[in-house]
Design an enzyme around this catalytic site. Structure first.
Site, PDB file in Angstrom:
ATOM      1  N   LYS A 114       0.844  -1.154  -0.008  1.00 49.74           N
ATOM      2  CA  LYS A 114       0.093  -0.139  -0.041  1.00 49.74           C
ATOM      3  C   LYS A 114       1.061   1.372  -0.069  1.00 49.74           C
ATOM      4  O   LYS A 114       1.982   1.230   0.511  1.00 49.74           O
ATOM      5  CB  LYS A 114      -0.929   0.144   1.383  1.00 49.74           C
ATOM      6  N   SER A 195      -9.556   1.958   2.742  1.00 48.20           N
ATOM      7  CA  SER A 195      -8.467   2.517   2.025  1.00 48.20           C
ATOM      8  C   SER A 195      -7.269   1.434   1.331  1.00 48.20           C
ATOM      9  O   SER A 195      -6.381   1.787   0.626  1.00 48.20           O
ATOM     10  CB  SER A 195      -7.558   3.456   2.893  1.00 48.20           C
ATOM     11  N   SER A 219     -10.171  -0.865   7.065  1.00 51.07           N
ATOM     12  CA  SER A 219      -9.707  -0.665   5.946  1.00 51.07           C
ATOM     13  C   SER A 219      -8.870  -1.645   5.336  1.00 51.07           C
ATOM     14  O   SER A 219      -8.431  -1.780   4.179  1.00 51.07           O
ATOM     15  CB  SER A 219      -8.616   0.436   5.870  1.00 51.07           C
TER      16      SER A 219
END
Length: 500
Positions: A114, A195, A219
């Site tokens: 990420k 996210s 998330s």
């Protein structure tokens, strides 16, 4: 209701629609299939050991799929940056393998990170915000160091919600100014949620067998469910936060995302391996981190699993078509399901206060530790966004509210402790009173938030789709440091689904 009762990646992919219809996540109408696209980590390691494939070839294939599907074809927008060193790293790892040197269990496997995890290379770490583009980080995040030590090839950075999805209420989940809108490979109009949408969608689309997301509140769990992959939120503190662009250290944690529970166990173990501190249970025992060895197909036998008696709308949970079917799978595997009354506290105001306080103080501290950044504070980020609004015209009300919040330390700690302790007390009492091994819920249920606020581990395991194409899955919630047990139960559940 039609449910894919034998969900596994091979079955799901073989059942995809004809080429003239939507054919994600394989997308064979855009790129010819390859045996390795949806293989798990163990299969890929065995093929590399046998010489059937090399790490270089795996990276080449991953890059080919990303070129064909991410910014072209269906435009999944799951990857925001490719590591220009990926091929040379893979070549080095192939050479080491040929010489009999293996760095660890991930040797030669591509992994996506990420875009809020620092990497000491030429890649940006922006958390999706154009304001954070600048000089790359000088050090790897701690979990990234562990992955490199285990032999992983850092393939690139995955897209996700800008600043952990904390910019404006009106921005869709999975959007960032840097990478655009992540799209779900199972259906381009389906939600991607959370996210860590990019890491989840990338694994679902066969870009990499493994990815690392982060979670503050849902998330990892939510996008894993939406994209029909497995996601684990570890106990808060099991994995280091060092090198993670913060939202709030009170809840932030990295976590693994993969297509199988086995790969989750492998990736979690690699991220924990060599960490200086060993967590201890409440009874003073060192936590076992050999997650892979603990996986047991019979792990559900004799287990007592509690679940909320009622859904948020007041309906019986057991009457929900997804949960009623999944309950039968669990009971057939030997588990006893126990309905319990859980009064989940409404802590929305406390949650927002903690997140506002965290991003205002901690983002600035992080930025000031990154040389060569054009922004140093949250106020700087807000000013950048005002001066560079972007074509979408999205606002930044969440950031502005955080900047405007004024809390002294005593007030903050009173709120933060309430946010953590009330869910902990609720979950601890339920586990103790009903003698439970874990709690269950639908991944969209209220336990997801309560578990994140408590800092307790949670695991989302997919179970297919319903007749409307909506994802079906189960959320397991455990007590602190029980990842080995939680993963083993998830593994047994996953294997039970495949035997149906």
């Amino acid at each position: 209701m039609l449910i894919v009762t034998s969900f596994c990646w091979a079955n799901a992919l073989s059942a995809m629609a004809a080429p003239d219809a939507f054919d994600g996540p394989s997308f064979e109408s855009f790129i010819p299939p390859d045996t390795n696209d949806f293989s798990d980590a163990g299969e890929l390691q065995a093929r590399m050991t046998d010489g059937a494939v090399t790490s270089v070839q795996l990276v080449e294939r991953a890059l080919a799929r990303i070129r064909a599907l991410d910014r072209a074809g269906p435009h999944l927008n799951a990857v925001v940056e490719i590591n220009p060193d990926a091929m040379s790293i893979a070549s080095t790892l192939d050479r080491e393998r040929a010489e009999g040197v293996l760095r660890g269990p991930l040797h030669g496997l591509p992994v996506l990170l990420k875009d809020n995890l620092d990497t000491a290379d030429s890649m940006q770490t922006s958390s999706g915000s154009l304001a954070l583009i600048g000089q790359p980080a000088l050090e790897d995040a701690v979990v990234v160091k562990r992955l490199r030590q285990a032999g992983a090839v850092v393939l690139g950075k995955a897209n996700g919600g800008e600043l952990a999805g904390f910019r404006d209420w009106g921005i869709p989940m999975g959007w960032s100014g840097r990478g655009g809108q992540v799209r779900n490979p199972w259906g381009l109009d389906l939600p991607v949620c959370g996210s860590s949408a990019g890491p989840a969608a990338a694994v679902a689309a066969g870009f990499a067998p493994l990815s690392v997301g982060t979670e503050t509140n849902g998330s990892i769990i939510c996008p894993a469910h939406a994209n029909l992959v497995v996601g684990l939120r570890p106990t808060l503190g099991l994995l280091s936060q060092a090198g993670l662009v913060p939202l709030s250290s009170w809840q932030d944690t990295p976590g693994p995302i993969a297509r199988t529970v086995t790969d989750i166990a492998l990736l979690l173990g690699a991220m924990r391996e060599g960490q200086e501190s060993t967590p201890m249970t409440a009874s003073g025992q060192a936590v076992d981190v050999d997650y892979l060895a603990k996986l047991d197909i019979n792990a559900l036998l004799g287990k007592r699993l509690g679940y909320p008696h009622l859904l948020p709308d007041g309906a019986l949970t057991i009457d929900h078509p997804h949960f009623s079917w999944l309950a039968k799978v669990l009971e057939a595997a030997g588990a006893t399901l126990v309905p319990i009354h859980l009064a989940i506290p409404d802590l929305f105001e406390e949650q927002m206060a903690v997140l506002n306080h965290g991003i205002k103080r901690e983002l600035g501290s992080y930025l000031q530790g990154r040389p060569g950044m054009g922004v140093q504070t949250l106020a700087d980020v807000i000013n950048y966004n005002q001066e560079n609004p972007g074509p979408e015209g999205y606002g930044q009300q969440l950031l502005e509210d955080a900047q405007a919040q004024e809390l002294d330390d005593p007030a903050y700690w009173l709120i933060a402790n309430k946010l953590r302790n009330e869910p902990r007390q609720l979950l601890d009492n339920a586990m103790r009173q009903h003698v439970l091994d874990a709690l269950l819920d639908l991944p969209s249920g209220e336990l997801r938030g309560a578990g994140a606020q408590a800092g307790y581990p949670g695991l989302s395991v997919p179970a297919g789709v319903d007749e409307a194409g909506q994802p079906v899955g189960l959320y397991f919630l455990g007590m602190p440091w029980t990842e080995a047990s939680l993963l083993s139960m998830g593994f047994a559940f996953e294997q039970s689904l495949r035997s149906k």
